[in-house]
Structure formats: C-alpha cells, structure tokens
Design a protein around this motif. Sequence first.
Motif, PDB file in Angstrom:
ATOM      1  N   LEU A  94       0.817  -1.219   0.000  1.00 10.31           N
ATOM      2  CA  LEU A  94       0.000   0.000   0.000  1.00 10.31           C
ATOM      3  C   LEU A  94       0.851   1.270   0.000  1.00 10.31           C
ATOM      4  N   GLY A  95       2.155   1.102   0.194  1.00  7.57           N
ATOM      5  CA  GLY A  95       3.044   2.266   0.212  1.00  7.57           C
ATOM      6  C   GLY A  95       3.035   3.025   1.524  1.00  7.57           C
ATOM      7  N   VAL A  96       2.648   2.371   2.603  1.00  5.01           N
ATOM      8  CA  VAL A  96       2.540   3.052   3.889  1.00  5.01           C
ATOM      9  C   VAL A  96       3.881   3.640   4.312  1.00  5.01           C
ATOM     10  N   ARG A  97       4.963   2.948   4.049  1.00  6.91           N
ATOM     11  CA  ARG A  97       6.284   3.473   4.410  1.00  6.91           C
ATOM     12  C   ARG A  97       6.537   4.828   3.730  1.00  6.91           C
ATOM     13  N   ASP A  98       6.172   4.932   2.448  1.00  7.27           N
ATOM     14  CA  ASP A  98       6.344   6.195   1.726  1.00  7.27           C
ATOM     15  C   ASP A  98       5.430   7.276   2.289  1.00  7.27           C
ATOM     16  N   TRP A  99       4.183   6.901   2.599  1.00  6.22           N
ATOM     17  CA  TRP A  99       3.267   7.885   3.185  1.00  6.22           C
ATOM     18  C   TRP A  99       3.822   8.412   4.501  1.00  6.22           C
ATOM     19  N   LEU A 100       4.333   7.512   5.332  1.00  5.95           N
ATOM     20  CA  LEU A 100       4.830   7.921   6.648  1.00  5.95           C
ATOM     21  C   LEU A 100       6.063   8.816   6.574  1.00  5.95           C
ATOM     22  N   ALA A 101       6.732   8.832   5.454  1.00  8.77           N
ATOM     23  CA  ALA A 101       7.920   9.682   5.295  1.00  8.77           C
ATOM     24  C   ALA A 101       7.555  11.128   4.953  1.00  8.77           C
ATOM     25  N   ARG A 102       6.308  11.371   4.668  1.00  7.44           N
ATOM     26  CA  ARG A 102       5.877  12.720   4.261  1.00  7.44           C
ATOM     27  C   ARG A 102       5.705  13.633   5.474  1.00  7.44           C
ATOM     28  N   PRO A 103       6.190  14.866   5.383  1.00  7.24           N
ATOM     29  CA  PRO A 103       6.037  15.809   6.498  1.00  7.24           C
ATOM     30  C   PRO A 103       4.670  16.487   6.533  1.00  7.24           C
ATOM     31  N   ASP A 104       3.879  16.325   5.472  1.00  4.84           N
ATOM     32  CA  ASP A 104       2.589  17.012   5.357  1.00  4.84           C
ATOM     33  C   ASP A 104       1.414  16.064   5.546  1.00  4.84           C
ATOM     34  N   LEU A 105       1.591  15.030   6.347  1.00  2.00           N
ATOM     35  CA  LEU A 105       0.649  13.924   6.407  1.00  2.00           C
ATOM     36  C   LEU A 105      -0.072  13.800   7.741  1.00  2.00           C
ATOM     37  N   TRP A 106      -1.367  13.513   7.665  1.00  2.24           N
ATOM     38  CA  TRP A 106      -2.105  12.924   8.773  1.00  2.24           C
ATOM     39  C   TRP A 106      -2.526  11.553   8.272  1.00  2.24           C
ATOM     40  N   LEU A 107      -2.096  10.516   8.932  1.00  2.00           N
ATOM     41  CA  LEU A 107      -2.520   9.165   8.596  1.00  2.00           C
ATOM     42  C   LEU A 107      -3.419   8.675   9.716  1.00  2.00           C
ATOM     43  N   LEU A 108      -4.676   8.417   9.398  1.00  3.68           N
ATOM     44  CA  LEU A 108      -5.645   7.911  10.366  1.00  3.68           C
ATOM     45  C   LEU A 108      -5.882   6.449  10.039  1.00  3.68           C
ATOM     46  N   ALA A 109      -5.481   5.570  10.943  1.00  7.03           N
ATOM     47  CA  ALA A 109      -5.521   4.133  10.702  1.00  7.03           C
ATOM     48  C   ALA A 109      -6.556   3.459  11.586  1.00  7.03           C
ATOM     49  N   GLU A 110      -7.593   2.903  10.944  1.00  5.91           N
ATOM     50  CA  GLU A 110      -8.546   2.072  11.671  1.00  5.91           C
ATOM     51  C   GLU A 110      -7.935   0.690  11.855  1.00  5.91           C
ATOM     52  N   TRP A 111      -8.177   0.097  13.008  1.00  7.49           N
ATOM     53  CA  TRP A 111      -7.677  -1.237  13.352  1.00  7.49           C
ATOM     54  C   TRP A 111      -6.146  -1.288  13.329  1.00  7.49           C
ATOM     55  N   PRO A 112      -5.453  -0.321  13.917  1.00  9.77           N
ATOM     56  CA  PRO A 112      -3.979  -0.324  13.853  1.00  9.77           C
ATOM     57  C   PRO A 112      -3.358  -1.524  14.558  1.00  9.77           C
ATOM     58  N   GLU A 113      -4.106  -2.144  15.470  1.00 11.94           N
ATOM     59  CA  GLU A 113      -3.588  -3.312  16.181  1.00 11.94           C
ATOM     60  C   GLU A 113      -3.364  -4.499  15.242  1.00 11.94           C
ATOM     61  N   ARG A 114      -3.941  -4.451  14.039  1.00 14.20           N
ATOM     62  CA  ARG A 114      -3.726  -5.519  13.056  1.00 14.20           C
ATOM     63  C   ARG A 114      -2.377  -5.379  12.371  1.00 14.20           C
ATOM     64  N   ALA A 115      -1.694  -4.282  12.616  1.00 17.16           N
ATOM     65  CA  ALA A 115      -0.339  -4.062  12.103  1.00 17.16           C
ATOM     66  C   ALA A 115       0.466  -3.494  13.271  1.00 17.16           C
ATOM     67  N   GLY A 116       0.995  -4.392  14.095  1.00 19.08           N
ATOM     68  CA  GLY A 116       1.670  -3.978  15.324  1.00 19.08           C
ATOM     69  C   GLY A 116       2.729  -2.919  15.122  1.00 19.08           C
ATOM     70  N   GLN A 117       3.475  -3.006  14.010  1.00 20.82           N
ATOM     71  CA  GLN A 117       4.519  -2.024  13.763  1.00 20.82           C
ATOM     72  C   GLN A 117       3.933  -0.638  13.539  1.00 20.82           C
ATOM     73  N   LEU A 118       2.724  -0.567  12.977  1.00 14.79           N
ATOM     74  CA  LEU A 118       2.064   0.712  12.772  1.00 14.79           C
ATOM     75  C   LEU A 118       1.523   1.256  14.086  1.00 14.79           C
ATOM     76  N   LEU A 119       0.902   0.403  14.875  1.00 14.87           N
ATOM     77  CA  LEU A 119       0.382   0.820  16.177  1.00 14.87           C
ATOM     78  C   LEU A 119       1.507   1.369  17.052  1.00 14.87           C
ATOM     79  N   ALA A 120       2.670   0.746  16.986  1.00 10.28           N
ATOM     80  CA  ALA A 120       3.810   1.198  17.795  1.00 10.28           C
ATOM     81  C   ALA A 120       4.294   2.588  17.387  1.00 10.28           C
TER      82      ALA A 120
END
Length: 163
Positions: A94-120
């Motif tokens: 999904l390119g989440v790593r690239d999205w997370l590198a952006r300084p202009d981003l709000w990422l709202l993740a439903e069910w983040p516990e399904r991706a422990g590395q994201l929840l952390a």
Amino acid sequence: MILALPSEASLVEAAGEIARRWRGDGRAPLLIGLRGELGSGKTSWVRAMLRGLGYAARVPSPTYTLLEAYPLGELVLVHLDLYRLSSAAELENLGVRDWLARPDLWLLAEWPERAGQLLARCDLVVDFEITGESSRCLAIADASDAGRTALDSIRDLDSRYSS
C-alpha cells in the motif's frame, strides 16, 4: 482525555473542531490509530474531520481498498482501514512506508492493532466505545511527543464534552 459524545452531531462537531485546530497549528505529520468495534464511529470520525477541513467530495470507507488519500492543499489526510489486512506485505504494498515519510501527512488508521509495527508508531490512539444508539465515548491518548502536543492543543474540549 475522554470525550462523551451524546449524538452523531456532537461527534461531527468535535472531529471537525479538532481537525481545524490541528491544521491551524500546522500539526503534521501525525499518525493516529482509531480503535473500536465495528460501527463504533471510526469512519464517521474521519469523514467529520475531512468535512471540518472543507473537503466536500464523497468520502468512501476504505474497507475494501484499504487506503484512501485526500489532498487538502498543504496537508494530505490518508485514511487507512486495516480490518481486512491479510499480511504485513500487504501493508508494504500500500506504500505506507512512503506515506509515513511525508512531512505534510495525517494518517488515520482504523484497526492499527492488526499491524503492530504501525500501532507502535502512532502519535495518538483514539478508542471508540458505543454507549448508546448514537452516543459514543472516545478516549484519546498520546503515544509520542507530537501526540502529547496535539492532545494538549485540544485539552479544553474535555470540559465541553464531559459526561
């Protein structure tokens, strides 16, 4: 921080107010985890934040696409729904790593516990609880310095939406 929201209208009002404040303060990047059972208001919260920021187009649930991105001028809001996530590789695709590198981003993740590395990595975690037919209780907790600053900027809403 606890927000007691007696109606869908109060959920929409609170989400819009929070989005406008954070945008006005230049709060980005932010990674926000949204947790709660099906139907607890997670997608409604994201829609209300977008509406609060002036986004008028259709806002579909990303249940099947997993990710929807909304360019809002100097800000990009990404809505991620991990309910149907089948593997960590799918998250990578999904390119989440690239999205997370952006300084202009709000990422709202439903069910983040399904991706422990994201929840952390979340700056804030919002837990949604169904308390009635249209009422919800939200517990918003910071998990980083950026999250603590963002939470401090809306702390006065606690008294407006307390039970």
